[in-house]
Motif scaffolding. Structure first.
Motif, PDB file in Angstrom:
ATOM      1  N   UNK A 127       0.841  -1.198   0.000  1.00  0.00           N
ATOM      2  CA  UNK A 127       0.000   0.000   0.000  1.00  0.00           C
ATOM      3  C   UNK A 127       0.874   1.245   0.000  1.00  0.00           C
ATOM      4  N   UNK A 128       0.409   2.275  -0.696  1.00  0.00           N
ATOM      5  CA  UNK A 128       1.081   3.577  -0.723  1.00  0.00           C
ATOM      6  C   UNK A 128       0.059   4.661  -0.371  1.00  0.00           C
ATOM      7  N   UNK A 129       0.533   5.640   0.407  1.00  0.00           N
ATOM      8  CA  UNK A 129      -0.340   6.754   0.770  1.00  0.00           C
ATOM      9  C   UNK A 129      -0.700   6.767   2.236  1.00  0.00           C
ATOM     10  N   UNK A 159     -11.882  -6.618  -0.759  1.00  0.00           N
ATOM     11  CA  UNK A 159     -11.757  -6.243   0.655  1.00  0.00           C
ATOM     12  C   UNK A 159     -11.038  -4.910   0.798  1.00  0.00           C
ATOM     13  N   UNK A 160      -9.998  -4.692   0.015  1.00  0.00           N
ATOM     14  CA  UNK A 160      -9.253  -3.432   0.117  1.00  0.00           C
ATOM     15  C   UNK A 160     -10.006  -2.275  -0.533  1.00  0.00           C
ATOM     16  N   UNK A 161     -10.830  -2.548  -1.529  1.00  0.00           N
ATOM     17  CA  UNK A 161     -11.647  -1.457  -2.094  1.00  0.00           C
ATOM     18  C   UNK A 161     -12.619  -0.924  -1.038  1.00  0.00           C
ATOM     19  N   UNK A 168      -3.210   3.825  -2.840  1.00  0.00           N
ATOM     20  CA  UNK A 168      -2.935   2.884  -3.921  1.00  0.00           C
ATOM     21  C   UNK A 168      -2.575   1.544  -3.308  1.00  0.00           C
ATOM     22  N   UNK A 169      -3.271   0.503  -3.757  1.00  0.00           N
ATOM     23  CA  UNK A 169      -3.077  -0.836  -3.202  1.00  0.00           C
ATOM     24  C   UNK A 169      -2.737  -1.780  -4.347  1.00  0.00           C
ATOM     25  N   UNK A 214      -7.212   3.336  -5.493  1.00  0.00           N
ATOM     26  CA  UNK A 214      -6.813   2.585  -6.683  1.00  0.00           C
ATOM     27  C   UNK A 214      -6.316   1.222  -6.199  1.00  0.00           C
ATOM     28  N   UNK A 215      -7.027   0.169  -6.549  1.00  0.00           N
ATOM     29  CA  UNK A 215      -6.660  -1.184  -6.138  1.00  0.00           C
ATOM     30  C   UNK A 215      -6.389  -1.989  -7.400  1.00  0.00           C
TER      31      UNK A 215
END
Length: 420
Positions: free
Chosen positions: A189-191, A240-242, A250-251, A296-297
């Motif tokens: 992950x970023x951010x 799940x991450x969305x 960003x994932x 953003x995934x």
């Protein structure tokens, strides 16, 4: 901090439960133990590198003659073994006197284990203690200090020199226990500098295990999904991450690997794929318009072509990719240089979506009639039919390469390291 000694190994509860009796080598009890192995054959010395305590139930010694037994002890000593522990009372009624004699002569610690304790309990406890002692002494050189989880994830992502028992012991120390049939997926992950997003996603997945840690450029996680979880594990993790990730994050999700197949290198592969995919997601313009809201995934499978084209780095491949683009898309590039248009991206979106006019028009937010006009223009300029199966691979590769070399977005990379 010094390494764990044989004396300290003997003080561990599972070892004490085996009622060890020291028959030789009392002057070497304070020698370091690098690892604990078990072997059922007397050729076990062949796989030792030095500093190991070897456990055996004695089966390999029962039918061996005196000279073979003596040679076995000599080979262990020559390999630099930290000691030999033999289970006495089942396969081997008593310790052979020649084994004791040779061990005393060479100063090799020899232990008779008088009670049966599964070797897996002894090796797990001992190797966990060895790993814990080793990690506690790394804080002066590793920026994450005593964070065992971060240290293991970093070593896996960087493909440090590891071995399977070490990885399993360190993972257990971090509370990570992939069950039978589990599938592992790396996530980057970023951010954010917090691991809370990962924790929320894990709760949504229900029953998933996780190792996660924050690094200077990203948050890195290794998820363990139960083998009974239905559906595509990569898509399940993405969904799940969305839900769990905040807008602007960003994932990148790596590929799914069996926890028990291929060993720690497979663990490393999915983490490295997630990190490489994240870097591409941050530096290469997307093929399709981004969603107006939400994170953003993406996944390593979605950017598989980009990853292959940039293997070894963008700069190292720039000239080769530019030549590929010019060969396949030259007329389109010349047209776009003279006329405001979006033909190259239209072509890529169309190819990526199975040449479906409905899907392509929806993603580009244009009407189907406008799309048909663009596709006719593209075919006219290139002098070919874009749905020709023989051309799909070349055209999709070229349009993807165009995005890579163009790099229209300038994104701060925040310390991300390339793990190509």
């Amino acid at each position: 901090m010094p390494a764990l000694t044989l004396r300290e190994i003997l003080a561990l509860d599972p070892v004490r439960a085996a009622e060890p009796e020291l028959l030789a080598g009392d002057t070497a009890l304070d020698g370091p133990v690098r690892w604990v192995h078990s072997s059922e054959v007397y050729e076990g010395a062949n796989f030792l590198d030095g500093g190991e305590l070897l456990l055996t139930n004695g089966f390999g010694l029962t039918d061996a003659d005196e000279e073979v037994r003596r040679r076995y002890v000599r080979e262990l000593a020559a390999r630099g073994a930290a000691g030999l522990a033999v289970e006495v009372g089942r396969a081997l009624p008593a310790m052979p006197p020649e084994v004791t004699d040779e061990a005393r002569r060479l100063g090799l610690p020899l232990l008779a284990l008088r009670r049966v304790v599964p070797f897996v309990r002894i090796t797990e406890a001992a190797n966990r203690a060895i790993v814990a002692r080793g990690l506690s002494g790394r804080s002066v050189v590793r920026p994450w200090g005593d964070d065992h989880t971060a240290a293991l994830l970093a070593d896996l992502a960087d493909r440090a020199a590891l071995n399977q028992p070490e990885v399993e012991a360190r993972a257990a120390l971090a509370g990570f226990h992939p069950g039978p049939g589990a599938r592992l997926i790396g996530v980057s992950l970023h951010g954010t500098r917090e691991v809370s997003t990962v924790d929320r996603a894990v709760r949504l997945l229900g029953g998933a295990g996780v190792m996660r840690a924050a690094f200077p450029g990203d948050v890195l996680a290794l998820l363990s999904l139960p083998g009974t979880l239905p559906g595509d594990p990569v898509k399940t993790v993405q969904e799940a991450f969305r839900t769990a990730a905040a807008p602007g994050l960003t994932v990148a999700v790596g590929h799914a690997v069996p926890a028990s197949d291929g060993g720690w290198l497979r663990w490393s592969d999915t983490l490295r794929a997630a990190r490489t995919t994240l870097e591409l997601a941050l530096t290469v313009p997307p093929a399709e318009p981004a969603a107006p809201e939400g994170p953003l995934v993406t996944s390593s499978r979605a950017l598989a072509l980009e990853r292959e084209l940039t293997r070894g780095g963008v700069d190292a491949n720039r000239d080769r990719l530019a030549a590929l683009v010019q060969h396949a898309l030259g007329p389109l590039l010349a047209w776009e240089a003279a006329h405001p248009s979006d033909l190259v991206r239209t072509l890529e979106v169309h190819l990526r979506n199975g040449c479906s006019p409905t899907r392509t028009a929806a993603l580009l937010h244009i009407g189907r009639q406008s799309l048909y006009q663009r596709l006719e223009r593209i075919e006219s300029l290139l002098g070919l039919e874009i749905d020709d199966p023989d051309l799909l691979g070349e055209l999709l590769t070229a349009t993807c390469a165009q995005r890579v070399v163009r790099k229209a977005q300038t994104v701060a990379r925040g310390g991300l390291r390339t793990v190509a």
